[in-house]
Write a protein that holds these residues in place. Sequence first.
Motif, PDB file in Angstrom:
ATOM      1  N   ILE A   9       0.419  -1.087   0.514  1.00  0.00           N
ATOM      2  CA  ILE A   9       0.007   0.051  -0.091  1.00  0.00           C
ATOM      3  C   ILE A   9       0.661   1.056   0.177  1.00  0.00           C
ATOM      4  O   ILE A   9       0.512   2.153  -0.387  1.00  0.00           O
ATOM      5  N   GLY A  10       1.877   1.549   0.591  1.00  0.00           N
ATOM      6  CA  GLY A  10       3.041   2.475   0.895  1.00  0.00           C
ATOM      7  C   GLY A  10       3.369   2.608  -0.673  1.00  0.00           C
ATOM      8  O   GLY A  10       3.899   4.416  -0.499  1.00  0.00           O
ATOM      9  N   VAL A  11       3.788   1.609  -1.219  1.00  0.00           N
ATOM     10  CA  VAL A  11       4.142   2.400  -2.558  1.00  0.00           C
ATOM     11  C   VAL A  11       2.780   2.575  -3.452  1.00  0.00           C
ATOM     12  O   VAL A  11       3.342   3.785  -4.593  1.00  0.00           O
ATOM     13  N   PHE A  12       1.781   1.445  -3.464  1.00  0.00           N
ATOM     14  CA  PHE A  12       1.021   2.195  -4.592  1.00  0.00           C
ATOM     15  C   PHE A  12       0.192   3.778  -4.501  1.00  0.00           C
ATOM     16  O   PHE A  12      -0.226   4.874  -4.934  1.00  0.00           O
ATOM     17  N   SER A  13       0.549   4.002  -3.062  1.00  0.00           N
ATOM     18  CA  SER A  13       0.422   5.284  -2.177  1.00  0.00           C
ATOM     19  C   SER A  13       1.142   6.770  -3.444  1.00  0.00           C
ATOM     20  O   SER A  13       0.568   7.455  -3.806  1.00  0.00           O
ATOM     21  N   ARG A  14       2.451   6.475  -3.097  1.00  0.00           N
ATOM     22  CA  ARG A  14       3.343   6.840  -3.997  1.00  0.00           C
ATOM     23  C   ARG A  14       2.464   7.226  -5.024  1.00  0.00           C
ATOM     24  O   ARG A  14       3.025   7.965  -5.602  1.00  0.00           O
ATOM     25  N   ARG A  15       2.639   5.885  -6.031  1.00  0.00           N
ATOM     26  CA  ARG A  15       2.507   6.341  -7.591  1.00  0.00           C
ATOM     27  C   ARG A  15       1.327   6.250  -7.515  1.00  0.00           C
ATOM     28  O   ARG A  15       0.780   7.471  -8.367  1.00  0.00           O
ATOM     29  N   SER A  16      -0.220   6.240  -6.806  1.00  0.00           N
ATOM     30  CA  SER A  16      -1.458   7.237  -7.827  1.00  0.00           C
ATOM     31  C   SER A  16      -1.130   8.840  -6.921  1.00  0.00           C
ATOM     32  O   SER A  16      -2.382   8.884  -7.135  1.00  0.00           O
ATOM     33  N   GLY A  17      -0.386   8.756  -6.064  1.00  0.00           N
ATOM     34  CA  GLY A  17      -1.251  10.314  -4.727  1.00  0.00           C
ATOM     35  C   GLY A  17      -1.928   9.770  -3.858  1.00  0.00           C
ATOM     36  O   GLY A  17      -2.230  11.204  -3.743  1.00  0.00           O
ATOM     37  N   LEU A  18      -2.412   8.928  -3.667  1.00  0.00           N
ATOM     38  CA  LEU A  18      -3.412   8.931  -2.585  1.00  0.00           C
ATOM     39  C   LEU A  18      -3.170   8.639  -1.421  1.00  0.00           C
ATOM     40  O   LEU A  18      -1.368   7.059  -1.574  1.00  0.00           O
ATOM     41  N   ALA A  20      -2.072   6.091   2.578  1.00  0.00           N
ATOM     42  CA  ALA A  20      -2.529   4.950   2.977  1.00  0.00           C
ATOM     43  C   ALA A  20      -4.115   5.197   3.806  1.00  0.00           C
ATOM     44  O   ALA A  20      -4.570   4.089   3.247  1.00  0.00           O
ATOM     45  N   SER A  21      -4.522   6.417   4.149  1.00  0.00           N
ATOM     46  CA  SER A  21      -5.542   6.089   4.954  1.00  0.00           C
ATOM     47  C   SER A  21      -6.736   6.271   3.951  1.00  0.00           C
ATOM     48  O   SER A  21      -8.291   5.501   3.906  1.00  0.00           O
ATOM     49  N   ALA A  22      -6.480   6.821   2.745  1.00  0.00           N
ATOM     50  CA  ALA A  22      -7.534   7.178   1.642  1.00  0.00           C
ATOM     51  C   ALA A  22      -8.054   5.695   0.676  1.00  0.00           C
ATOM     52  O   ALA A  22      -8.874   5.690   0.340  1.00  0.00           O
ATOM     53  N   LEU A  23      -6.631   5.165   0.873  1.00  0.00           N
ATOM     54  CA  LEU A  23      -6.741   3.902   0.431  1.00  0.00           C
ATOM     55  C   LEU A  23      -7.316   3.019   0.438  1.00  0.00           C
ATOM     56  O   LEU A  23      -8.115   2.061   0.157  1.00  0.00           O
ATOM     57  N   ARG A  24      -7.026   2.854   2.062  1.00  0.00           N
ATOM     58  CA  ARG A  24      -7.825   1.590   2.368  1.00  0.00           C
ATOM     59  C   ARG A  24      -9.923   2.067   3.041  1.00  0.00           C
ATOM     60  O   ARG A  24     -10.143   1.483   2.717  1.00  0.00           O
ATOM     61  N   PHE A  25      -9.710   3.619   2.952  1.00  0.00           N
ATOM     62  CA  PHE A  25     -11.259   4.268   2.567  1.00  0.00           C
ATOM     63  C   PHE A  25     -12.021   4.141   1.259  1.00  0.00           C
ATOM     64  O   PHE A  25     -13.418   3.191   1.465  1.00  0.00           O
ATOM     65  N   TYR A  26     -11.170   3.668   0.348  1.00  0.00           N
ATOM     66  CA  TYR A  26     -11.593   3.682  -0.989  1.00  0.00           C
ATOM     67  C   TYR A  26     -11.933   2.393  -1.034  1.00  0.00           C
ATOM     68  O   TYR A  26     -12.952   1.361  -1.890  1.00  0.00           O
ATOM     69  N   ALA A  27     -11.026   1.165  -0.336  1.00  0.00           N
ATOM     70  CA  ALA A  27     -11.291  -0.040  -0.688  1.00  0.00           C
ATOM     71  C   ALA A  27     -12.763  -0.850   0.271  1.00  0.00           C
ATOM     72  O   ALA A  27     -12.711  -1.428  -0.172  1.00  0.00           O
ATOM     73  N   ASP A  28     -12.585   0.033   1.191  1.00  0.00           N
ATOM     74  CA  ASP A  28     -13.825  -0.278   2.458  1.00  0.00           C
ATOM     75  C   ASP A  28     -14.895   0.092   1.671  1.00  0.00           C
ATOM     76  O   ASP A  28     -16.243  -0.861   1.175  1.00  0.00           O
ATOM     77  N   SER A  29     -14.885   1.187   0.395  1.00  0.00           N
ATOM     78  CA  SER A  29     -15.974   1.233  -0.227  1.00  0.00           C
ATOM     79  C   SER A  29     -16.359   0.179  -1.292  1.00  0.00           C
ATOM     80  O   SER A  29     -17.433   0.872  -1.960  1.00  0.00           O
ATOM     81  N   GLN A  50      -4.105  -1.209 -11.071  1.00  0.00           N
ATOM     82  CA  GLN A  50      -4.615  -0.597 -10.585  1.00  0.00           C
ATOM     83  C   GLN A  50      -4.581   1.026 -10.346  1.00  0.00           C
ATOM     84  O   GLN A  50      -5.224   2.193  -9.956  1.00  0.00           O
ATOM     85  N   VAL A  51      -3.215   1.954 -11.208  1.00  0.00           N
ATOM     86  CA  VAL A  51      -2.352   2.945 -11.206  1.00  0.00           C
ATOM     87  C   VAL A  51      -3.613   3.846 -11.781  1.00  0.00           C
ATOM     88  O   VAL A  51      -3.744   5.197 -11.502  1.00  0.00           O
ATOM     89  N   ALA A  52      -3.705   3.172 -13.080  1.00  0.00           N
ATOM     90  CA  ALA A  52      -4.375   4.418 -13.756  1.00  0.00           C
ATOM     91  C   ALA A  52      -5.783   4.853 -12.898  1.00  0.00           C
ATOM     92  O   ALA A  52      -6.672   6.513 -13.246  1.00  0.00           O
ATOM     93  N   ARG A  53      -7.001   3.930 -12.790  1.00  0.00           N
ATOM     94  CA  ARG A  53      -7.903   3.729 -11.787  1.00  0.00           C
ATOM     95  C   ARG A  53      -7.729   4.722 -10.697  1.00  0.00           C
ATOM     96  O   ARG A  53      -8.807   5.797 -10.821  1.00  0.00           O
ATOM     97  N   ALA A  54      -6.856   4.547  -9.789  1.00  0.00           N
ATOM     98  CA  ALA A  54      -6.136   5.398  -8.597  1.00  0.00           C
ATOM     99  C   ALA A  54      -6.337   6.737  -9.439  1.00  0.00           C
ATOM    100  O   ALA A  54      -6.883   8.006  -8.041  1.00  0.00           O
ATOM    101  N   THR A  55      -5.600   6.588 -10.120  1.00  0.00           N
ATOM    102  CA  THR A  55      -5.025   8.869 -10.357  1.00  0.00           C
ATOM    103  C   THR A  55      -6.899   9.257 -10.679  1.00  0.00           C
ATOM    104  O   THR A  55      -6.550  10.591 -10.465  1.00  0.00           O
ATOM    105  N   VAL A  56      -7.206   9.076 -11.747  1.00  0.00           N
ATOM    106  CA  VAL A  56      -8.159   9.596 -12.190  1.00  0.00           C
ATOM    107  C   VAL A  56      -9.366   9.797 -10.526  1.00  0.00           C
ATOM    108  O   VAL A  56      -9.885  10.232 -10.849  1.00  0.00           O
ATOM    109  N   LEU A  57      -9.353   8.378 -10.349  1.00  0.00           N
ATOM    110  CA  LEU A  57     -10.557   8.539  -8.748  1.00  0.00           C
ATOM    111  C   LEU A  57     -10.024  10.003  -7.529  1.00  0.00           C
ATOM    112  O   LEU A  57     -10.615  10.663  -7.652  1.00  0.00           O
TER     113      LEU A  57
END
Length: 355
Positions: A9-18, A20-29, A50-57
């Motif tokens: 999640i930490g690496v994905f956070s840096r790649r997407s700009g979201l 970690a807490s936001a990623l957990r929220f969007y995962a739970d949603s 999933q990077v492209a979807r996360a970036t647009v999100l």
Amino acid sequence: MPKSELMPIGVFSRRSGLTASALRFYADSGVLPPAETDPVTGYRYYGAHQVARATVLRQLREIAMPLAAVEAVLDAGADEASRLLDEHVTKVIDEATAARRKAAVIKSVLGNVTGLPVTALKGPVLADAVEQVLTATAREPGLPVLAGLHIEAGHEAVTLTATDRYRLSTRTLVPADRPRRTWAGTVDGDELRAAVADLRRSVLVRLEAVPHGLRLRAAGAEDRHCRLLPGSFPEYRLMLASLDEVTTRVTVSKQLLLRAVEDHGDERVALHVRDRGTHVRAGDEDAGIRLTATATGQDLLIWFELATLYPAVSTAIGPDVMLDLRGEDQPVTIRSADRGDLTTVVMPVRPGHSA
């Protein structure tokens, strides 16, 4: 998917700009679930796809789109996603406009602020003038006054002026009663545009000066409050006074000139004044369309950007327009052939160059 192809999640956070807490929220949603979750540790892993979807999100949330609408955009095809985006932006703009109007009303009543009467104008005349002159506005970072209408109330007349630096329009109105006081300010163009429909339905509109704005009052209608824009309006009178002598004057049918300009699909058009007539052409080899016109003075070939010339002609008052030309690289004055209360000054361009 092999663990080697996943990222924590930490690496994905840096790649997407979201975060970690936001990623957990969007995962739970359910909007952006991880590609895999470790059943023992609970660690979440994401795939590169999933990077492209996360970036647009992230971008959608940055424009204040609700989560349900975000999910609809992410899961829609390109056409439907574009429609949903346009719908959201329109809603945001409408809400911002309504909020600005309400804020202006609130500011005007705080401390029982009383508007100072400036003058009164006929509503339909004012509406027409606002629409005509605002065609010369522009949005430029650092120069907010170029997006506004400069209003000057003198002892005998009210003058409306706007400029984008390549085009200047000014119209003088005769007030319905003698102005109570002199006043000048540059009023937000968008707020005036929004008020045009109400102005057109009002027999008489009274202008009142309030702190940081101008109040428009009409019987039977809600007061309109237009804020003043910061910055000094360009010294347009000095520019008008410094114009060179007219060397060529052309009087031509407004509709014929507009039709000739429309028939040329190019970004630039030329007026070629010769043989006491006028040709409208689009290119060096184009013979152009000959217009019946009254021309005096020197022959001249002068080029314009279509986006500059067309609105200057289309907003002119009356069936015929008069063009005062001063040379191929000098400002051109466009006005009605028989009325002088609306004047537009436009800058020509050289062939192959922008204004």
